[in-house]
Design a protein around this motif. Sequence first.
Motif, PDB file in Angstrom:
ATOM      1  N   VAL A   6      44.831  38.331  35.665  1.00 18.51           N
ATOM      2  CA  VAL A   6      43.406  37.950  35.636  1.00 18.51           C
ATOM      3  C   VAL A   6      43.186  36.995  34.479  1.00 18.51           C
ATOM      4  O   VAL A   6      43.392  37.343  33.325  1.00 18.51           O
ATOM      5  N   GLU A   7      42.842  35.767  34.792  1.00 19.29           N
ATOM      6  CA  GLU A   7      42.562  34.773  33.745  1.00 19.29           C
ATOM      7  C   GLU A   7      41.154  34.995  33.209  1.00 19.29           C
ATOM      8  O   GLU A   7      40.241  35.324  33.959  1.00 19.29           O
ATOM      9  N   ASN A   8      41.020  34.832  31.907  1.00 22.69           N
ATOM     10  CA  ASN A   8      39.684  34.847  31.325  1.00 22.69           C
ATOM     11  C   ASN A   8      38.906  33.648  31.876  1.00 22.69           C
ATOM     12  O   ASN A   8      39.325  32.503  31.701  1.00 22.69           O
ATOM     13  N   PRO A   9      37.773  33.863  32.592  1.00 21.54           N
ATOM     14  CA  PRO A   9      37.059  32.739  33.200  1.00 21.54           C
ATOM     15  C   PRO A   9      36.647  31.686  32.184  1.00 21.54           C
ATOM     16  O   PRO A   9      36.570  30.512  32.492  1.00 21.54           O
ATOM     17  N   LEU A  10      36.426  32.120  30.918  1.00 19.65           N
ATOM     18  CA  LEU A  10      36.039  31.138  29.891  1.00 19.65           C
ATOM     19  C   LEU A  10      37.159  30.130  29.657  1.00 19.65           C
ATOM     20  O   LEU A  10      36.932  28.951  29.433  1.00 19.65           O
ATOM     21  N   ASN A  11      38.430  30.635  29.723  1.00 23.15           N
ATOM     22  CA  ASN A  11      39.568  29.757  29.458  1.00 23.15           C
ATOM     23  C   ASN A  11      39.748  28.712  30.548  1.00 23.15           C
ATOM     24  O   ASN A  11      40.331  27.663  30.326  1.00 23.15           O
ATOM     25  N   LEU A  12      39.300  29.038  31.777  1.00 22.68           N
ATOM     26  CA  LEU A  12      39.503  28.116  32.887  1.00 22.68           C
ATOM     27  C   LEU A  12      38.599  26.900  32.774  1.00 22.68           C
ATOM     28  O   LEU A  12      38.909  25.842  33.257  1.00 22.68           O
ATOM     29  N   ILE A  13      37.474  27.066  32.127  1.00 19.93           N
ATOM     30  CA  ILE A  13      36.526  25.959  32.108  1.00 19.93           C
ATOM     31  C   ILE A  13      36.333  25.355  30.719  1.00 19.93           C
ATOM     32  O   ILE A  13      35.790  24.280  30.601  1.00 19.93           O
ATOM     33  N   THR A  14      36.784  26.024  29.673  1.00 20.61           N
ATOM     34  CA  THR A  14      36.493  25.539  28.326  1.00 20.61           C
ATOM     35  C   THR A  14      37.605  24.636  27.817  1.00 20.61           C
ATOM     36  O   THR A  14      38.755  25.053  27.716  1.00 20.61           O
ATOM     37  N   GLN A  15      37.220  23.418  27.463  1.00 15.58           N
ATOM     38  CA  GLN A  15      38.196  22.515  26.860  1.00 15.58           C
ATOM     39  C   GLN A  15      38.455  22.953  25.424  1.00 15.58           C
ATOM     40  O   GLN A  15      37.546  23.439  24.742  1.00 15.58           O
ATOM     41  N   LYS A  16      39.688  22.788  24.958  1.00 18.04           N
ATOM     42  CA  LYS A  16      40.021  23.209  23.590  1.00 18.04           C
ATOM     43  C   LYS A  16      40.596  22.028  22.814  1.00 18.04           C
ATOM     44  O   LYS A  16      41.229  21.153  23.394  1.00 18.04           O
ATOM     45  N   CYS A  17      40.407  22.093  21.511  1.00 14.04           N
ATOM     46  CA  CYS A  17      40.945  21.042  20.637  1.00 14.04           C
ATOM     47  C   CYS A  17      42.135  21.599  19.878  1.00 14.04           C
ATOM     48  O   CYS A  17      42.025  22.622  19.188  1.00 14.04           O
ATOM     49  N   THR A  18      43.269  20.922  20.002  1.00 14.39           N
ATOM     50  CA  THR A  18      44.471  21.383  19.305  1.00 14.39           C
ATOM     51  C   THR A  18      44.260  21.424  17.783  1.00 14.39           C
ATOM     52  O   THR A  18      43.481  20.637  17.231  1.00 14.39           O
ATOM     53  N   LEU A  19      44.962  22.349  17.128  1.00 15.30           N
ATOM     54  CA  LEU A  19      44.928  22.383  15.668  1.00 15.30           C
ATOM     55  C   LEU A  19      46.067  21.544  15.091  1.00 15.30           C
ATOM     56  O   LEU A  19      46.256  21.477  13.889  1.00 15.30           O
TER      57      LEU A  19
END
Length: 253
Positions: A6-19
């Motif tokens: 089960v994927e966290n739905p937030l992760n499917l749509i939220t763009q992330k910025c690399t550190l």
Amino acid sequence: MHPIKVENPLNLITQKCTLGCPILDHLLDGGVPCNSITELVAESGCGKTQLCLQLLLCAQLPASRGGLGAASFYIHSEFPFPLRRLRQLSLSFPHPTAMTPWTASLSMQSEFDNKPSDLKRRSSLFFGIAGKLKSIAKRFSLAIVVTNQVVDLIDSDGANGLQVGNFGYLYSSGRRVCPALGLSWANCINSRLFLSRCKEAGTIATSGSEDQSCGELGVMMMKRRMQVVFAPHLPESSCEFVIVREGVFGVGS
Ligand SMILES: Nc1ncnc2c1ncn2[C@@H]1O[C@H](COP(=O)(O)OP(=O)(O)OP(=O)(O)O)[C@@H](O)[C@H]1O
């Protein structure tokens, strides 16, 4: 029968910025999320500024390299702005576009007393600022990172002793500390990362670090840790990191 992932739905749509480091990105499940406020809380000298400078550059990297392919903006509340260090880091995270660091005076703590009326005013100011930041973040898909200092925790029975997030107590440099902006601010942010340090005797594993000193025990090295205090999309987790000439990097266990 196969287990269902089960994927966290937030992760499917939220763009992330690399550190700018695979180990730190792994800790944050891909990086700093857009559309929300991420806080770095730490005592002085732990690496808040270093990480923010690094993020300033990483955000400008193309999406193919984990960046947001966009301009970034840094509001720095103390003088002078660390331009030399930013230039040094830009050699490790190249291809930035034009950068405009802005300085601003945000002395929210010193303007308020401990009187109930002042505390109420302070809380509503926090909610106002956080509300504006969140709406800007959502409107323009921004990754917003704020920093917070810590204070020593003396009275653990008081409000400061309340557990907020994964850890009962936060320790840095051998002292029990808590975020300087208290409970109302903790309710304004989405994610909180705690950076801490402790000195340990040992061998120096990294070059270019300014964290080495000679104490009574011989060579000392600074151990630094990043802990997820709370985040809607992350479990309780942590990793060690170092600050070297080239930037801030996680250390694999
Ligand atoms: N060029 C460099 N090479 C290696 N390490 C560095 C370099 N510049 C800074 N550091 C490390 O970063 C530390 C300072 O971190 P930083 O300025 O991010 O702290 P901070 O948490 O922002 O502190 P404050 O709250 O006082 O602003 C220094 O103590 C040093 O260990």
